[in-house]
Scaffold this motif. Structure first.
Motif, PDB file in Angstrom:
ATOM      1  N   ASN A 124       3.124  -0.274   5.116  1.00 38.33           N
ATOM      2  CA  ASN A 124       3.236  -1.406   5.724  1.00 38.33           C
ATOM      3  C   ASN A 124       4.512  -1.159   6.529  1.00 38.33           C
ATOM      4  O   ASN A 124       5.537  -0.830   5.982  1.00 38.33           O
ATOM      5  N   HIS A 153       7.564  -2.879   6.113  1.00 38.51           N
ATOM      6  CA  HIS A 153       8.495  -2.491   4.834  1.00 38.51           C
ATOM      7  C   HIS A 153       9.098  -0.858   4.902  1.00 38.51           C
ATOM      8  O   HIS A 153      10.193  -1.202   4.375  1.00 38.51           O
ATOM      9  N   PRO A 190       0.913  -1.230   0.056  1.00 38.30           N
ATOM     10  CA  PRO A 190       0.051   0.138   0.006  1.00 38.30           C
ATOM     11  C   PRO A 190       0.830   1.164  -0.099  1.00 38.30           C
ATOM     12  O   PRO A 190       1.439   1.456   1.139  1.00 38.30           O
ATOM     13  N   MET A 232      11.495   0.908   2.647  1.00 38.64           N
ATOM     14  CA  MET A 232      10.729   0.885   1.348  1.00 38.64           C
ATOM     15  C   MET A 232      10.289   2.397   1.403  1.00 38.64           C
ATOM     16  O   MET A 232       8.885   2.589   1.478  1.00 38.64           O
ATOM     17  N   CYS A 277       5.756   2.585   1.393  1.00 38.72           N
ATOM     18  CA  CYS A 277       4.932   1.591   1.825  1.00 38.72           C
ATOM     19  C   CYS A 277       4.306   1.823   3.086  1.00 38.72           C
ATOM     20  O   CYS A 277       4.829   2.256   3.996  1.00 38.72           O
TER      21      CYS A 277
END
Ligand SMILES: [Cu+2]
Length: 81
Positions: A65, A68, A20, A73, A63
């Motif tokens: 998450n 992540h 996401p 990320m 991201c």
């Protein structure tokens, strides 16, 4: 990117899990929808986001998450007046 440009970013997810992706400082279009977070499906899923660069600064694009994000990320999108 530069201020007032129309920005288009194509994301291709080469991993097996959904990411996401969330952009700070802007809302973006995905087709007809207006969002600030969009899931990019795994296994080569592609999503194109588009937005107007109307809010200069340094904006995290990452991201959502958190494990992540903690793994790196994330990128900073930056443009000036
Ligand atoms: Cu992720």
């Amino acid at each position: 990117m530069r201020r007032d440009e129309h920005v288009r970013i194509r994301m291709t997810n080469r991993s097996p899990v959904v990411h996401p992706m969330h952009l700070h400082g802007h809302f973006f279009r995905v087709g007809d929808a207006v969002k600030d977070t969009v899931p990019v499906p795994g296994h080569m899923g592609q999503v194109i986001i588009e937005f107007h660069a109307d809010n200069p600064g340094r904006w995290l694009f990452h991201c959502h998450n958190l494990y992540h994000l903690d793994a790196g990320m994330a990128r900073v999108l930056r443009y000036v007046e």
